[in-house]
Design an enzyme around this catalytic site. Structure first.
Site, mmCIF file in Angstrom:
data_model
loop_
_atom_site.group_PDB
_atom_site.id
_atom_site.type_symbol
_atom_site.label_atom_id
_atom_site.label_comp_id
_atom_site.label_asym_id
_atom_site.label_seq_id
_atom_site.Cartn_x
_atom_site.Cartn_y
_atom_site.Cartn_z
ATOM 1 N N SER A 139 0.857 -1.180 0.000
ATOM 2 C CA SER A 139 0.000 0.000 0.000
ATOM 3 C C SER A 139 0.898 1.237 0.000
ATOM 4 O O SER A 139 1.703 1.420 0.916
ATOM 5 C CB SER A 139 -0.882 -0.036 1.259
ATOM 6 O OG SER A 139 -1.648 1.131 1.368
ATOM 7 N N LYS A 167 -3.047 5.035 -2.375
ATOM 8 C CA LYS A 167 -4.060 5.800 -1.663
ATOM 9 C C LYS A 167 -4.469 6.963 -2.558
ATOM 10 O O LYS A 167 -3.614 7.579 -3.215
ATOM 11 C CB LYS A 167 -3.459 6.340 -0.357
ATOM 12 C CG LYS A 167 -3.136 5.237 0.638
ATOM 13 C CD LYS A 167 -4.421 4.679 1.209
ATOM 14 C CE LYS A 167 -4.158 3.729 2.358
ATOM 15 N NZ LYS A 167 -5.417 3.228 2.935
ATOM 16 N N ASP A 192 -7.276 2.995 -2.960
ATOM 17 C CA ASP A 192 -7.995 3.020 -1.680
ATOM 18 C C ASP A 192 -8.303 4.470 -1.334
ATOM 19 O O ASP A 192 -7.393 5.290 -1.172
ATOM 20 C CB ASP A 192 -7.139 2.372 -0.583
ATOM 21 C CG ASP A 192 -7.855 2.266 0.756
ATOM 22 O OD1 ASP A 192 -9.017 2.725 0.866
ATOM 23 O OD2 ASP A 192 -7.257 1.717 1.702
ATOM 24 N N GLU A 217 -11.102 0.498 -3.296
ATOM 25 C CA GLU A 217 -11.364 0.195 -1.882
ATOM 26 C C GLU A 217 -12.043 1.382 -1.209
ATOM 27 O O GLU A 217 -11.580 2.521 -1.330
ATOM 28 C CB GLU A 217 -10.028 -0.141 -1.196
ATOM 29 C CG GLU A 217 -10.166 -0.588 0.247
ATOM 30 C CD GLU A 217 -8.821 -0.987 0.853
ATOM 31 O OE1 GLU A 217 -7.853 -1.251 0.096
ATOM 32 O OE2 GLU A 217 -8.723 -1.019 2.092
ATOM 33 N N GLY A 294 -4.131 -4.273 6.344
ATOM 34 C CA GLY A 294 -3.225 -4.057 7.465
ATOM 35 C C GLY A 294 -3.403 -2.649 7.986
ATOM 36 O O GLY A 294 -4.130 -1.842 7.390
#
Ligand code: OSB
Ligand code: MG
Length: 372
Positions: A139, A167, A192, A217, A294
């Site tokens: 990520s 992100k 995300d 996400e 996570g």
């Protein structure tokens, strides 16, 4: 075999570990991981758990302080009363506390580590996992400078991470995606949003369909399964839910409403490994793919996520990366390293299979309290 005898020591630690680089999401910029750790002792075995809460209630209403409060005043008193118990029995009694699944997961995790150590088995064998290694994904936080983003993705690609998640935040998503796809047309990519959009942004969100994303996400609000179901009907890219999912009922609702096609199961957010396993089984039956997210955990929390991913439903690569992606120095050994093909080997030692290094625990601890 699954019986634990009385808990004769419980200790809470707050550790603060600097991150190698700041991690920016649509919610906040994190420079440190302030983690709540719990140690439970029974006889000559100890188990460790790590809470996935943060100091602030931005990702979730739970914080490190609410988790300490709930563990200390509600969960440990239930545990302390028992002479001999099974983890299931304790988790059922924990249901009298509504929500606070991060606090509950912390105790559950420590009990599972303790039980596995008592049985001299690696954790995944106690929970019924099979795989000897798992696919690793990464990520990548929001970057101000597009060159930094491309650099991070290039580094991740070289390490053979099985997929790269970036992100995003509202209004600043198209430029980075265009750049990434120009530089890396074929990488497995997902985004995300950490709930930064609303259904009013439908036309903007539709543009994400052009970038061949594995999934989007948590595009919309954490508590809005209805609008996610409307959005999923409008997009060809699968929606994956993260912060909307706190328990099995949420999964059932989301799937039956059509709010998502993929679920991010963070065991630390849903009340622990046993709850995560039940969710994974439900999703497998419904043919919904799951993966493990996570929360920038230290080596303790990450070990639980690794063992979790040996269960059969975890068919997609998760967010568990190697230690060096997060910390220069972790509080456990061995550190997690990727194989040249981007896999993580499951620790085969007893329990979670990683050792807390007392000197590092001491150095990174900012407060501690003995509760039992
Ligand atoms: O939304 O998945 C998330 C980290 C902190 C809070 C929320 C999230 C994340 C991550 C990083 O995406 C996952 C990891 O590498 O541990
Ligand atoms: Mg997420």
């Amino acid at each position: 075999m699954d019986i634990i005898k009385q808990i004769d020591e419980a200790k809470i630690f707050i550790v603060n570990l600097p991150l190698i680089e700041p991690f920016e999401t649509s919610l906040e910029v994190e420079t440190h991981k302030a983690a709540l750790l719990l140690k439970l002792k029974s006889g000559d075995c100890s188990g460790w758990g790590e809470c996935v809460s943060s100091p602030d209630p931005f990702y979730s209403y739970e914080t490190n302080e609410t988790a300490v409060y709930i563990i200390k005043n509600y969960l440990l008193p239930i545990l302390k009363k028992k002479q001999e118990f099974s983890i299931n029995e304790v988790m059922n009694e924990f249901e009298m506390v509504r929500g606070h699944n991060m606090a509950k997961a912390t105790v559950e995790n420590a009990l599972l580590d303790l039980l596995a150590k008592k049985c001299a088995l690696p954790l995944y064998q106690v929970v019924g996992g099979k795989n000897k290694e798992i696919m690793s994904g990464i990520s990548v936080g929001i970057k101000k400078d597009p060159n930094d983003l491309i650099q991070s993705i290039n580094d991740a690609k070289k390490k053979n991470y099985h997929r790269i998640k970036i992100k995003i935040k509202k209004g600043e998503e198209i430029t980075p995606l265009r750049l990434i796809r120009k530089a890396f047309p074929d990488i497995k990519l997902m985004v995300d949003a950490n709930a930064d959009y609303s259904i009013e942004d439908l036309e903007l969100l539709r543009q994400l369909d052009d970038y061949d994303l594995m999934m989007i996400e948590q595009p919309l609000a954490y508590n809005d399964l209805y609008c996610h179901s409307k959005l999923q009907k409008e997009l060809s890219t699968p929606i994956c839910l993260d912060e909307s999912i706190k328990n099995l009922t949420d999964v059932e609702l989301a799937i039956n409403l059509g709010s998502c096609e993929i679920v991010n199961i963070k065991q630390g957010r849903v009340g622990g490994i046993l709850k995560a396993k039940a969710m994974q089984e439900y999703c497998l039956k419904k043919k919904i793919a799951v993966w493990s997210g996570g929360m920038l955990e230290t080596g303790i929390g990450r070990a639980f996520n690794i063992h979790l991913q040996t269960l059969p439903g975890f068919t997609l690569p998760g967010d568990t990366s190697e230690t060096s992606r997060y910390f220069k120095e972790d509080i456990v050994e061995p550190s997690i390293k990727l194989s040249p093909e981007g896999y993580i080997k499951i620790p085969e030692g007893d329990g979670i299979g990683v050792e807390i290094i007392p000197e590092r625990l001491k150095r990174f601890t900012i407060s501690s309290e003995r509760l039992v």
